[in-house]
Design a protein around this motif. Structure first.
Motif, PDB file in Angstrom:
ATOM      1  N   ARG A 126       0.683  -1.160  -0.200  1.00 21.97           N
ATOM      2  CA  ARG A 126       0.010  -0.134  -0.049  1.00 21.97           C
ATOM      3  C   ARG A 126       0.938   1.303  -0.049  1.00 21.97           C
ATOM      4  O   ARG A 126       0.529   2.172  -0.587  1.00 21.97           O
ATOM      5  CB  ARG A 126      -0.905  -0.105   1.315  1.00 21.97           C
ATOM      6  N   VAL A 179       1.459   6.959  -7.011  1.00 21.02           N
ATOM      7  CA  VAL A 179       0.492   7.671  -7.198  1.00 21.02           C
ATOM      8  C   VAL A 179       1.109   8.728  -7.252  1.00 21.02           C
ATOM      9  O   VAL A 179       0.216   9.926  -8.067  1.00 21.02           O
ATOM     10  CB  VAL A 179      -0.936   7.445  -6.547  1.00 21.02           C
ATOM     11  N   LEU A 236      -0.124   0.676 -12.245  1.00 23.83           N
ATOM     12  CA  LEU A 236      -1.042   0.425 -11.140  1.00 23.83           C
ATOM     13  C   LEU A 236      -2.331  -0.116 -12.015  1.00 23.83           C
ATOM     14  O   LEU A 236      -3.137  -0.791 -11.406  1.00 23.83           O
ATOM     15  CB  LEU A 236      -1.754   1.865 -10.603  1.00 23.83           C
ATOM     16  N   LEU A 268      -6.829   9.461  -0.263  1.00 22.51           N
ATOM     17  CA  LEU A 268      -6.430   7.876  -0.066  1.00 22.51           C
ATOM     18  C   LEU A 268      -7.132   7.220   0.995  1.00 22.51           C
ATOM     19  O   LEU A 268      -7.089   6.036   1.456  1.00 22.51           O
ATOM     20  CB  LEU A 268      -4.879   7.932   0.010  1.00 22.51           C
ATOM     21  N   VAL A 289     -10.164   5.868  -0.754  1.00 23.73           N
ATOM     22  CA  VAL A 289      -9.612   5.122  -2.297  1.00 23.73           C
ATOM     23  C   VAL A 289      -8.690   4.449  -2.061  1.00 23.73           C
ATOM     24  O   VAL A 289      -7.555   4.861  -1.681  1.00 23.73           O
ATOM     25  CB  VAL A 289      -9.553   6.418  -3.486  1.00 23.73           C
ATOM     26  N   ARG A 290      -8.391   3.284  -2.911  1.00 25.19           N
ATOM     27  CA  ARG A 290      -7.280   2.571  -2.843  1.00 25.19           C
ATOM     28  C   ARG A 290      -6.511   3.119  -4.252  1.00 25.19           C
ATOM     29  O   ARG A 290      -7.093   3.903  -5.098  1.00 25.19           O
ATOM     30  CB  ARG A 290      -7.649   0.999  -3.345  1.00 25.19           C
ATOM     31  N   PRO A 291      -5.095   3.028  -4.084  1.00 30.40           N
ATOM     32  CA  PRO A 291      -4.287   3.737  -4.945  1.00 30.40           C
ATOM     33  C   PRO A 291      -4.493   3.316  -6.479  1.00 30.40           C
ATOM     34  O   PRO A 291      -4.674   3.965  -7.464  1.00 30.40           O
ATOM     35  CB  PRO A 291      -3.037   3.660  -4.590  1.00 30.40           C
ATOM     36  N   THR A 292      -5.030   2.081  -6.660  1.00 25.92           N
ATOM     37  CA  THR A 292      -5.199   1.598  -8.120  1.00 25.92           C
ATOM     38  C   THR A 292      -6.373   2.441  -8.682  1.00 25.92           C
ATOM     39  O   THR A 292      -6.609   2.154  -9.627  1.00 25.92           O
ATOM     40  CB  THR A 292      -5.438  -0.156  -7.810  1.00 25.92           C
ATOM     41  N   MET A 329      -6.985   5.100  -8.296  1.00 23.11           N
ATOM     42  CA  MET A 329      -6.839   6.586  -8.664  1.00 23.11           C
ATOM     43  C   MET A 329      -6.434   6.866 -10.387  1.00 23.11           C
ATOM     44  O   MET A 329      -6.844   7.765 -10.974  1.00 23.11           O
ATOM     45  CB  MET A 329      -5.272   7.101  -8.218  1.00 23.11           C
ATOM     46  N   VAL A 330      -6.043   5.510 -10.705  1.00 21.84           N
ATOM     47  CA  VAL A 330      -5.855   5.548 -12.452  1.00 21.84           C
ATOM     48  C   VAL A 330      -7.159   4.937 -13.132  1.00 21.84           C
ATOM     49  O   VAL A 330      -7.325   4.870 -14.169  1.00 21.84           O
ATOM     50  CB  VAL A 330      -4.763   4.866 -12.848  1.00 21.84           C
TER      51      VAL A 330
END
Lengths: 286, 271
Positions: free
Chosen positions: A93, A100, A160, B256, B259-262, B264-265
């Protein structure tokens, strides 16, 4: 509520996008066919002027020379790392949150950071000199600078996306292949790759399209008057420096068509890649 | 054996990339605090005066007001127009649904430079270009679909039988929305709102094409400062970059949490 009444709720957003997205696009195409000066009626004068002027035509080659190699490197590396991390890793994480960062900070800040860090007096050059590696090559305000900027921006994005995609593949498929005696490479080639290929194709297409529209990085870390004068810069200059919206629209249309061509090639290749597929995608973990 | 070498290579690459990120970000921070900095590992003396200089010279108070106005308005409009759309998409199938979905997808897929130039052309024609309203209207084009696609799964999770139960007990449509749907959709609205907010503040291309002298957002002002490097000390430009960075990071940390970082895309992740 009645069925028709409920549908009215979609209307505001649809109308907004029709007015602010579809209409300008159509207007842009129309405008590009009606040059600022010259006879009334549609003509291809703008497009002929663009393709007839080596200085303008060159922008396509310049943009492709940045976009194509950068997309390949980005996708291959992101795929490798995401594949290695498919079953989760230590501090995942934190690492993904860190990745990000460049996406959230945006191109302008990353460009300014690269100018400093990779610049002639930046930490990287100082470090290399201290290590006795002599005078390193120039890394900013040229082709290399833009490549670095694009990579820093798009690698996390691509990674990602692929990580989410790959970790959604049912681990039982890989486990069965291993139990049946397949080596890691065979597992990748025969089981995982056919499942990953569609996701990799989407990632490739998206990164290519983004790379082809590069603007701020090409100006700030590149050489916007020469080596990295991309097609987006050419369109911008026509619109805001020469105030020729008609020609600018024509260049934007050419840019869009190039991006479409890239997409079409990827979709075509994907059909052949996916043809080797044998397994199915399981329920997503993420 | 080969597996371990392989894993080590991947680890080293991730480490290198992370170090490169840390280097890029901290170089800006150190430079903004330097009195003078010239080819040494660290500046000889530190100062915070560039922040005051930057605040004054780049009129950051005004720029920040514009940025906040744009970001808050875009977020409010995106949620206001996006929530009803997400609700219908989650609840109903209708004849042109695929066409509508495509219409929502395109502004997220097509790079902003490609549609930004025709969009700017039309908005300047109606004299909206160059104003704050123009920047807001343009940014709403990609942010509205973003809000819709983030909201969609949240609305899908709300059981329709709750709405029916409320109706059976005599609640009108407005009451159902106000007392049942809205409270349950709050986490989704918060997530979508934060994502739209951070994306609008960081969004460069459309803001750049549409902004005039009095309607520059922070990231556009930063672009012009970097572009005109040499006009002002680089330390003051970096001070401005740090101010921008802190604002985005605060919003990112807030986002964050939800939301999960994945995710964000998501905006280009497709399905």
């Amino acid at each position: 509520m009645k069925r028709g009444g409920l549908l009215l709720l979609v209307l505001p957003s649809v109308v907004y996008l029709l007015v602010m997205f579809v209409y300008p696009f159509a207007y842009g195409v129309f405008l590009s066919l009606h040059p600022a000066k010259g006879a009334a009626g549609a003509s291809l004068a703008n497009y002929l002027a663009f393709f007839g002027d080596p200085w303008q035509l060159r922008t396509i080659a310049v943009t492709a020379s940045l976009a194509v190699p950068n997309t390949i490197v980005t996708v291959v590396l992101a795929l490798t790392v995401a594949y290695a991390m498919r079953r989760g890793i230590w501090a995942e994480r934190t690492i993904t949150a860190l990745l990000v960062l460049p996406i959230a900070l945006g191109t302008v800040l990353v460009a300014e950071g690269i100018n400093g860090f990779y610049g002639p007096k930046g930490w990287l050059n100082q470090g290399l000199q201290a290590a006795g590696l002599g005078d390193p090559p120039r890394l900013t305000h040229n082709y290399t600078g833009v490549m670095i900027a694009l990579f820093v921006q798009h690698f996390p994005f691509c990674f990602l996306m692929l990580l989410g995609y790959i970790s959604g593949i049912d681990p039982a498929l890989e486990a069965s292949a291993r139990v049946l005696g397949a080596r890691p490479w065979v597992v990748f080639r025969r089981v995982m790759w056919p499942l990953i290929a569609p996701g990799a194709a989407i990632a490739f297409a998206l990164v290519f399209v983004m790379n082809f529209g590069v603007f701020p990085s090409a100006v700030l870390v590149g050489q916007p008057a020469g080596a990295t004068r991309t097609i987006a810069i050419a369109a911008y200059q026509q619109a805001f420096e020469h105030c020729d919206m008609s020609m600018a629209s024509a260049i934007a249309v050419v840019m869009g068509l190039c991006q479409l061509l890239g997409l079409a090639i990827v979709v075509g290749l994907r059909g052949r890649l996916a043809a080797t597929g044998v397994a199915t995608v399981g329920a997503g973990k993420r | 054996m080969r597996g371990r070498v392989w894993r080590l290579a991947v680890f080293l690459f991730v480490l290198g990339f992370t170090l490169n990120l840390v280097g890029i970000v901290s170089h800006v921070v150190v430079s903004s605090l330097a009195k003078r900095w010239f080819a040494t590992p660290l500046p000889g003396a530190f100062t915070t005066e560039w922040y005051a200089y930057s605040w004054r010279e780049f009129q950051l108070a005004y720029v920040l007001t514009v940025t906040a106005t744009v970001a808050v308005t875009v977020t409010a409009l995106a949620l206001l127009l996006g929530f009803p759309a997400a609700y219908v998409l989650a609840r109903r199938g209708f004849p042109a649904k695929n066409a509508v979905l495509l219409l929502y997808f395109l502004p997220l897929l097509i790079p902003q430079m490609t549609y930004g130039i025709p969009l700017a052309t039309s908005l300047y024609r109606y004299r909206i270009g160059g104003t704050i309203a123009g920047v807001i209207l343009a940014n709403l084009v990609p942010m509205l679909p973003l809000a819709i696609f983030v909201l969609l799964p949240f609305v899908e999770q709300i059981s329709e039988s709750l709405e029916w139960a409320a109706r059976v007990h005599g609640a009108g449509p407005w009451q159902v929305f106000r007392r049942v749907v809205l409270p349950l959709a709050l986490p989704g609205l918060l997530t979508a709102g934060l994502l739209v907010l951070v994306n609008t503040v960081a969004n460069f291309e459309l803001s750049f094409l549409l902004s005039g002298a009095g309607s520059q957002t922070l990231v556009v002002a930063l672009y012009y400062a970097v572009f005109a490097a040499g006009m002002r000390p680089i330390y003051s430009v970096d001070a401005m970059a740090v101010i921008y960075m802190v604002i985005v990071l605060l919003m990112l940390v807030a986002a964050l949490r939800f939301v999960r970082p994945t995710q964000m895309v998501f905006r280009l992740g497709g399905k």
